[in-house]
Design a protein around this motif. Sequence first.
Motif, PDB file in Angstrom:
ATOM      1  N   GLY A 187      54.157  40.020  21.619  1.00  0.00           N
ATOM      2  CA  GLY A 187      52.982  39.432  21.343  1.00  0.00           C
ATOM      3  C   GLY A 187      52.746  38.201  22.168  1.00  0.00           C
ATOM      4  N   ILE A 188      53.652  37.661  22.544  1.00  0.00           N
ATOM      5  CA  ILE A 188      53.397  36.263  23.254  1.00  0.00           C
ATOM      6  C   ILE A 188      52.574  36.336  24.513  1.00  0.00           C
ATOM      7  CG2 ILE A 188      54.925  34.689  24.798  1.00  0.00           C
ATOM      8  CD1 ILE A 188      56.882  34.282  22.633  1.00  0.00           C
ATOM      9  N   ARG A 189      51.896  35.478  24.914  1.00  0.00           N
ATOM     10  CA  ARG A 189      51.048  35.429  25.953  1.00  0.00           C
ATOM     11  C   ARG A 189      51.635  34.493  26.948  1.00  0.00           C
ATOM     12  NH1 ARG A 189      48.279  37.824  21.661  1.00  0.00           N
ATOM     13  NH2 ARG A 189      46.628  38.846  22.357  1.00  0.00           N
ATOM     14  N   VAL A 190      51.421  35.243  28.309  1.00  0.00           N
ATOM     15  CA  VAL A 190      51.870  34.232  29.548  1.00  0.00           C
ATOM     16  C   VAL A 190      51.045  34.287  30.615  1.00  0.00           C
ATOM     17  CG1 VAL A 190      54.419  34.629  28.988  1.00  0.00           C
ATOM     18  CG2 VAL A 190      53.341  36.112  30.157  1.00  0.00           C
ATOM     19  N   GLU A 191      51.009  33.663  31.562  1.00  0.00           N
ATOM     20  CA  GLU A 191      50.352  33.706  32.849  1.00  0.00           C
ATOM     21  C   GLU A 191      51.076  34.226  33.978  1.00  0.00           C
ATOM     22  OE1 GLU A 191      47.064  30.012  31.521  1.00  0.00           O
ATOM     23  OE2 GLU A 191      48.467  29.701  33.200  1.00  0.00           O
ATOM     24  N   VAL A 192      50.421  35.128  34.658  1.00  0.00           N
ATOM     25  CA  VAL A 192      51.177  35.752  35.639  1.00  0.00           C
ATOM     26  C   VAL A 192      50.299  36.168  36.838  1.00  0.00           C
ATOM     27  CG1 VAL A 192      52.860  37.012  33.946  1.00  0.00           C
ATOM     28  CG2 VAL A 192      50.736  38.324  34.485  1.00  0.00           C
ATOM     29  N   PRO A 193      50.798  36.363  37.717  1.00  0.00           N
ATOM     30  CA  PRO A 193      50.050  36.777  39.148  1.00  0.00           C
ATOM     31  C   PRO A 193      49.178  37.922  38.710  1.00  0.00           C
ATOM     32  CG  PRO A 193      52.514  36.313  39.853  1.00  0.00           C
ATOM     33  CD  PRO A 193      52.334  36.324  38.372  1.00  0.00           C
ATOM     34  N   ASN A 194      47.965  37.942  39.316  1.00  0.00           N
ATOM     35  CA  ASN A 194      47.119  39.209  39.080  1.00  0.00           C
ATOM     36  C   ASN A 194      47.076  39.766  40.504  1.00  0.00           C
ATOM     37  OD1 ASN A 194      45.059  40.878  38.690  1.00  0.00           O
ATOM     38  ND2 ASN A 194      43.386  39.327  38.518  1.00  0.00           N
ATOM     39  N   THR A 195      47.916  41.166  40.094  1.00  0.00           N
ATOM     40  CA  THR A 195      47.878  42.049  41.353  1.00  0.00           C
ATOM     41  C   THR A 195      46.610  42.952  41.430  1.00  0.00           C
ATOM     42  OG1 THR A 195      48.965  43.609  39.951  1.00  0.00           O
ATOM     43  CG2 THR A 195      50.370  42.099  41.054  1.00  0.00           C
ATOM     44  N   ASP A 196      45.554  42.751  40.652  1.00  0.00           N
ATOM     45  CA  ASP A 196      44.534  43.583  40.619  1.00  0.00           C
ATOM     46  C   ASP A 196      43.303  42.882  40.722  1.00  0.00           C
ATOM     47  OD1 ASP A 196      42.809  45.675  40.320  1.00  0.00           O
ATOM     48  OD2 ASP A 196      42.635  45.600  38.134  1.00  0.00           O
ATOM     49  N   SER A 197      43.313  41.668  41.635  1.00  0.00           N
ATOM     50  CA  SER A 197      42.124  40.848  41.793  1.00  0.00           C
ATOM     51  C   SER A 197      41.519  41.282  42.886  1.00  0.00           C
ATOM     52  CB  SER A 197      42.793  39.483  42.177  1.00  0.00           C
ATOM     53  OG  SER A 197      43.476  39.327  43.236  1.00  0.00           O
ATOM     54  N   GLY A 198      41.810  42.031  43.776  1.00  0.00           N
ATOM     55  CA  GLY A 198      41.189  42.279  45.190  1.00  0.00           C
ATOM     56  C   GLY A 198      41.159  41.086  46.071  1.00  0.00           C
ATOM     57  N   LEU A 199      41.905  40.000  45.828  1.00  0.00           N
ATOM     58  CA  LEU A 199      41.803  38.905  46.620  1.00  0.00           C
ATOM     59  C   LEU A 199      42.876  38.782  47.704  1.00  0.00           C
ATOM     60  CD1 LEU A 199      40.332  36.250  43.986  1.00  0.00           C
ATOM     61  CD2 LEU A 199      39.150  37.382  45.695  1.00  0.00           C
ATOM     62  N   PRO A 200      42.707  38.048  48.692  1.00  0.00           N
ATOM     63  CA  PRO A 200      43.699  37.931  49.795  1.00  0.00           C
ATOM     64  C   PRO A 200      44.826  36.737  49.429  1.00  0.00           C
ATOM     65  CG  PRO A 200      41.938  36.863  50.693  1.00  0.00           C
ATOM     66  CD  PRO A 200      41.484  37.605  49.410  1.00  0.00           C
TER      67      PRO A 200
END
Length: 586
Positions: A187-200
């Motif tokens: 249930g803890i939230r974290v900030e992680v790399p977004n591999t589904d952004s479509g950005l370079p």
Amino acid sequence: MLDGLDEDRSSCSTESSGGSGASSPEDSEDEELGGGVTQLNPSSSLTLIKTNGQVYTYPDGKAGMATCEMCGMVGVRDAFYSKTKRFCSVSCSRSYSSNSKKASILARLQGKPPTKKAKVLQKQPLMTKLAAYAQQQANQQGGVKKSVSMELFDWGRYLGDGDVMGAPVSCFQHVPMGNSWGGISEGIRVEVPNTDSGLPMKVYWIAGIIKLAGFKALLRYEGFDCDSTRDFWLNLCVPDIHPVGWCAAGGKPLVPPQSILHRFSNWKTFLIKRLTGSKTLPPDFASKVQESMQFPFKKQMRVEVVDKTHLCRTRVALVEQVIGGRLRLVYEECDDGTDDFWCHMYSPLIHSIGWSRSIGHRFKRSDVSKKLDGQMDAPGQLFAKVKEVDQSGRWFEDGMKLEAIDPLNLSAICVATVRKVLADGYLMIGIDGSEAADGSDWFCYHSTSPSIFPAGFCEINNIELTPPRGYSSLPFRWFEYLKESKSVAAPVNLFNRDIPNHGFRPGMKLEAVDLMEPRLVCVATVTRIDEYDQWVDCESPDLYPVGWCQLTGYQLQPPAVNAAASRQRKKSQQYKGQKKSEAASL
């Protein structure tokens, strides 16, 4: 942590609307979420910027991406600092002011020194810059994958969608973060790399912990709700995992996955509602991880360690390597470094210099007359402490019988004998029916060791007991054996009867040392005993949570096809005696 997300960065929130220098509260909410989330509110009057299928809208119609002229980071333009959007943070802006000749990111990527041409490069079309940057990143990543990806064991695939349990980190008090893991939960939230952004470039998004397995967490991006198709496993102790609010504090882009971009029109409102009352990692989590990765043993420290060729004695060895608290020891008389031994720094097999003499243990003297430059005796306080015992009253005596794990066949608990009583509670134990004539296979156990048991322990706990080799009266019965051997059993009250609340359960996955080949750390399972398993105490320093090897840089041995058959060829045949039932082991 919601406050960190909701805070305005004064330079961004007030200057992102066409350089007007001010914006209404409504404009601020729609344009910027602290940390770089760009709020989408499509309108026919707004310019649309498309990047790899991802659509961004900006009220000023300006380019959607920007490159920091100081550090070279490429990011969402609205997340950048100042009206001109030339820098990703206040720090970069000030640093650039003190050194205005810094080159652009393209110059750095090409390995060029700072020149006047750098200013010209910055004027190239936005998409040209992004295409060049993305191509270089893809080339670099492709090279890395080609060289290492096939060699790494993927715990994520092995654990699957969370049906397989991993032993919790709190079960391993000797590992990094072992004493600081209590607050980490599902249930803890974290900030992680977004591999589904479509950005370079690298951007981040918030994810929640769905399942824990050791250091590994099964994560799901916020917004996917019950959709598990994009779930992924990550090690919570790697540098790319951050508490919620980290992006806001550092000016990093926080961008929702493109797969769910259409689900919400106001992502800031969504996150405020979703994160209210939720928990995240402590702000000092990363620093605690680094602190816990510091180990006191250093290269060239001298210790006494069991002689792997003669278990009844110890030798001097030098610390050659330290990985995650595990020590590679090289025996002192070895010139080429090949005669080595691996163990954990809290292993009962290593001791300070002089330990053998102090308790009366056999010791092989070294031909090395004096310490070389750089060598030093490891301080006594670095070693694991054993429980003090009172030997003044009724105590162990030579010839007493007991049950003990065979150090040469760790899947067997055998009938054994106390061969010699040493000082400070230590005992020399021999396995009945298989002892060498000279006692070279006697093994030193402390009286509180979890590897020795009173006579009858296996029967009471429904565990198979291996009788002496050649013993003909089967099934084995202790009272008959004691009568025939004219010996007595060691009193039950002399053994350690403490059973810690360890938290292990059958089927849990972990990483464990193959004690028959101590340099190897392997994928393991808390399982039911078979002839290739090894008995290991629940508090053994040779057990590690899932992800320990990745965290420390130690090589993990994956499960091998036909591993059982391979190990059977390596091990000598041991007489097991009558088969009884099963018991928990590794």
